[in-house]
Scaffold this active site. Structure first.
Site, PDB file in Angstrom:
ATOM      1  N   GLN A 160     -14.208  -0.738 -13.350  1.00 32.97           N
ATOM      2  CA  GLN A 160     -13.530   0.492 -13.742  1.00 32.97           C
ATOM      3  C   GLN A 160     -12.929   0.347 -15.134  1.00 32.97           C
ATOM      4  O   GLN A 160     -12.425   1.302 -15.698  1.00 32.97           O
ATOM      5  CB  GLN A 160     -12.427   0.821 -12.725  1.00 32.97           C
ATOM      6  CG  GLN A 160     -12.948   1.053 -11.321  1.00 32.97           C
ATOM      7  CD  GLN A 160     -11.823   1.104 -10.295  1.00 32.97           C
ATOM      8  OE1 GLN A 160     -11.204   2.140 -10.079  1.00 32.97           O
ATOM      9  NE2 GLN A 160     -11.527  -0.034  -9.688  1.00 32.97           N
ATOM     10  N   ASP A 172     -12.639  -1.993 -21.192  1.00 30.74           N
ATOM     11  CA  ASP A 172     -12.240  -2.953 -22.235  1.00 30.74           C
ATOM     12  C   ASP A 172     -13.346  -3.903 -22.685  1.00 30.74           C
ATOM     13  O   ASP A 172     -13.110  -4.718 -23.587  1.00 30.74           O
ATOM     14  CB  ASP A 172     -11.010  -3.750 -21.760  1.00 30.74           C
ATOM     15  CG  ASP A 172     -11.237  -4.468 -20.428  1.00 30.74           C
ATOM     16  OD1 ASP A 172     -10.261  -4.609 -19.653  1.00 30.74           O
ATOM     17  OD2 ASP A 172     -12.391  -4.872 -20.150  1.00 30.74           O
ATOM     18  N   HIS A 175     -16.410   3.811 -15.571  1.00 28.24           N
ATOM     19  CA  HIS A 175     -15.511   4.669 -16.361  1.00 28.24           C
ATOM     20  C   HIS A 175     -15.805   4.568 -17.850  1.00 28.24           C
ATOM     21  O   HIS A 175     -15.000   5.000 -18.676  1.00 28.24           O
ATOM     22  CB  HIS A 175     -14.041   4.325 -16.074  1.00 28.24           C
ATOM     23  CG  HIS A 175     -13.630   4.635 -14.669  1.00 28.24           C
ATOM     24  ND1 HIS A 175     -12.534   4.063 -14.077  1.00 28.24           N
ATOM     25  CD2 HIS A 175     -14.180   5.428 -13.730  1.00 28.24           C
ATOM     26  CE1 HIS A 175     -12.428   4.500 -12.835  1.00 28.24           C
ATOM     27  NE2 HIS A 175     -13.408   5.326 -12.594  1.00 28.24           N
ATOM     28  N   SER A 191      -6.114  -0.834  -7.420  1.00 25.68           N
ATOM     29  CA  SER A 191      -5.268  -0.217  -6.388  1.00 25.68           C
ATOM     30  C   SER A 191      -6.137   0.588  -5.423  1.00 25.68           C
ATOM     31  O   SER A 191      -5.674   1.002  -4.371  1.00 25.68           O
ATOM     32  CB  SER A 191      -4.243   0.706  -7.068  1.00 25.68           C
ATOM     33  OG  SER A 191      -4.921   1.670  -7.872  1.00 25.68           O
ATOM     34  N   ASN A 200      -5.867  -9.582  -4.876  1.00 28.03           N
ATOM     35  CA  ASN A 200      -4.846  -8.722  -5.471  1.00 28.03           C
ATOM     36  C   ASN A 200      -3.478  -9.264  -5.058  1.00 28.03           C
ATOM     37  O   ASN A 200      -3.260  -9.510  -3.868  1.00 28.03           O
ATOM     38  CB  ASN A 200      -5.006  -7.286  -4.950  1.00 28.03           C
ATOM     39  CG  ASN A 200      -4.173  -6.284  -5.730  1.00 28.03           C
ATOM     40  OD1 ASN A 200      -3.053  -6.579  -6.135  1.00 28.03           O
ATOM     41  ND2 ASN A 200      -4.713  -5.100  -5.916  1.00 28.03           N
TER      42      ASN A 200
HETATM   43  N1  APR Z   1      -4.862 -10.138 -10.796  1.00 22.75           N
HETATM   44  C1  APR Z   1      -5.367  -9.316  -9.834  1.00 22.75           C
HETATM   45  N2  APR Z   1      -4.851  -8.075  -9.548  1.00 22.75           N
HETATM   46  C2  APR Z   1      -3.786  -7.687 -10.262  1.00 22.75           C
HETATM   47  C3  APR Z   1      -3.184  -8.495 -11.263  1.00 22.75           C
HETATM   48  C4  APR Z   1      -3.786  -9.773 -11.522  1.00 22.75           C
HETATM   49  N3  APR Z   1      -3.297 -10.598 -12.454  1.00 22.75           N
HETATM   50  N4  APR Z   1      -2.118  -7.820 -11.789  1.00 22.75           N
HETATM   51  C5  APR Z   1      -2.066  -6.622 -11.131  1.00 22.75           C
HETATM   52  N5  APR Z   1      -3.046  -6.549 -10.209  1.00 22.75           N
HETATM   53  C6  APR Z   1      -3.370  -5.433  -9.307  1.00 22.75           C
HETATM   54  C7  APR Z   1      -2.216  -4.513  -8.959  1.00 22.75           C
HETATM   55  O1  APR Z   1      -1.517  -4.991  -7.816  1.00 22.75           O
HETATM   56  C8  APR Z   1      -2.923  -3.182  -8.684  1.00 22.75           C
HETATM   57  O2  APR Z   1      -3.267  -3.062  -7.309  1.00 22.75           O
HETATM   58  O3  APR Z   1      -4.296  -4.618  -9.997  1.00 22.75           O
HETATM   59  C9  APR Z   1      -4.201  -3.271  -9.516  1.00 22.75           C
HETATM   60  C10 APR Z   1      -4.265  -2.346 -10.709  1.00 22.75           C
HETATM   61  O4  APR Z   1      -4.322  -1.036 -10.213  1.00 22.75           O
HETATM   62  P1  APR Z   1      -4.382   0.203 -11.230  1.00 22.75           P
HETATM   63  O5  APR Z   1      -3.417  -0.011 -12.302  1.00 22.75           O
HETATM   64  O6  APR Z   1      -4.287   1.436 -10.398  1.00 22.75           O
HETATM   65  O7  APR Z   1      -5.817   0.062 -11.890  1.00 22.75           O
HETATM   66  P2  APR Z   1      -7.237   0.556 -11.361  1.00 22.75           P
HETATM   67  O8  APR Z   1      -7.319   0.471  -9.884  1.00 22.75           O
HETATM   68  O9  APR Z   1      -8.268  -0.166 -12.132  1.00 22.75           O
HETATM   69  O10 APR Z   1      -7.229   2.110 -11.804  1.00 22.75           O
HETATM   70  C11 APR Z   1      -8.384   2.864 -11.597  1.00 22.75           C
HETATM   71  O11 APR Z   1      -7.421   4.735 -12.749  1.00 22.75           O
HETATM   72  O12 APR Z   1      -6.119   5.453 -14.437  1.00 22.75           O
HETATM   73  C12 APR Z   1      -7.415   5.347 -14.034  1.00 22.75           C
HETATM   74  O13 APR Z   1      -9.376   5.255 -15.334  1.00 22.75           O
HETATM   75  C13 APR Z   1      -8.256   4.501 -14.969  1.00 22.75           C
HETATM   76  O14 APR Z   1      -9.981   2.887 -14.380  1.00 22.75           O
HETATM   77  C14 APR Z   1      -8.677   3.324 -14.097  1.00 22.75           C
HETATM   78  C15 APR Z   1      -8.564   3.880 -12.701  1.00 22.75           C
END
Ligand code: APR
Length: 259
Positions: free
Chosen positions: A113, A116, A131, A202, A226
């Site tokens: 997703q 980068d 994405h 998430s 996670n």
């Molecule tokens: N290692 C593993 N997981 C981690 C770490 C880490 N070091 N640090 C944080 N996390 C977890 C968090 O607990 C959280 O569950 O990564 C997750 C990040 O979740 P989001 O910020 O919601 O990111 P993501 O799921 O990729 O979002 C999906 O939402 O905003 C849009 O387009 C954007 O691609 C993105 C999409």
């Protein structure tokens, strides 16, 4: 901090399930790039947690005024919420471990997703960017992607040299449908897979979050890495509460020991 025994046990269990699987794939999210200095979106330290989620009509305003979209992109008011982190980030040990799992022949494809480019920079080849990618532009009519570098922006909005359609950033905007070609490819991978690892997401954004459900519904194995609970944790066969940068290299080591 080194991983504790019970976490290493769970990583050993995940390795055995991956080794006995036929078609192992991965889904990654912002969490895998946190150890590269890029903030996640949700949860602790999340961009949306601090600034609120952007409005869902981003794509509608592009469609209504593609020239305005480009003028804004080329003369942005204020700095991007990511600051310089996106341009300065380097792959971390987690990204490198995914690339190694592909080289070892275990990982058939990686759906990310993240926009980068860090998985590709780390050496992963079979990557589906659901994405989009920050370094690319895309025609909204024929889905052709172009490197951003050197693309002719003398007229705005720029047009696709292949079909004449309007070209925009490859990054999928809020409210924008996932490009049909990459969506179909991601769904095909999930339908082929009997084992998926879900790292650093998430799992609240669809259709990406539906891919592990496809594997699960077909009786496949779902593994999560996670540090915190996600919307997917309850259906997982193995849950590893650790960071990607620590757990993924440990998973590679565990698979090497099984060889
Ligand atoms: N290692 C593993 N997981 C981690 C770490 C880490 N070091 N640090 C944080 N996390 C977890 C968090 O607990 C959280 O569950 O990564 C997750 C990040 O979740 P989001 O910020 O919601 O990111 P993501 O799921 O990729 O979002 C999906 O939402 O905003 C849009 O387009 C954007 O691609 C993105 C999409």
């Amino acid at each position: 901090m080194p991983l504790d025994y019970s976490t290493l046990d769970l990583i050993g269990k995940a390795a055995r399930l991956i080794k006995s699987s036929r078609y192992f794939i991965a889904l990654t999210g912002a969490g895998v790039s946190v150890e590269s200095g890029i903030r996640p979106f949700r949860g602790p330290g999340g961009l949306w947690t601090e600034f609120g989620e952007p409005p869902m009509d981003g794509y509608r305003s592009f469609e209504d005024n593609p020239r305005g979209y480009w003028e804004n992109k080329l003369n942005p008011e204020g700095r991007s919420r990511f600051g310089d982190s996106l341009s300065e980030a380097k792959p971390n040990a987690g990204h490198l471990a995914f690339a190694e799992l592909e080289t070892m022949g275990f990982l058939k494809s990686l759906i990310t997703q993240n926009i980068d480019d860090l998985h590709i920079e780390a050496g992963s080849n079979n990557v589906l960017e659901i994405h989009g990618n920050k370094l690319k532009l895309r025609c909204v009519r024929c889905n052709t992607r172009f490197p951003k570098e050197g693309f002719n922006l003398s007229t705005l909005p720029p047009k696709c040299p292949k079909c004449g359609g309007v070209v925009k950033d490859d990054i999928v905007m809020f409210g924008e449908p996932i490009p049909s070609d990459v969506l179909a490819a991601c769904q095909a991978e999930a339908e082929r897979s009997d084992c998926i690892i879900v790292v650093g997401t998430s799992a609240v954004v669809y259709p990406a979050a539906s891919l592990p459900l496809i594997v699960n519904d077909r009786g496949g194995v779902v593994i999560e890495i996670n540090p915190l609970e996600s919307d997917l944790s309850s259906i997982c066969d193995v849950v590893v509460r650790a960071s990607s940068g620590e757990a993924m290299p440990a998973l590679v080591e565990a698979l090497k020991r099984l060889a």
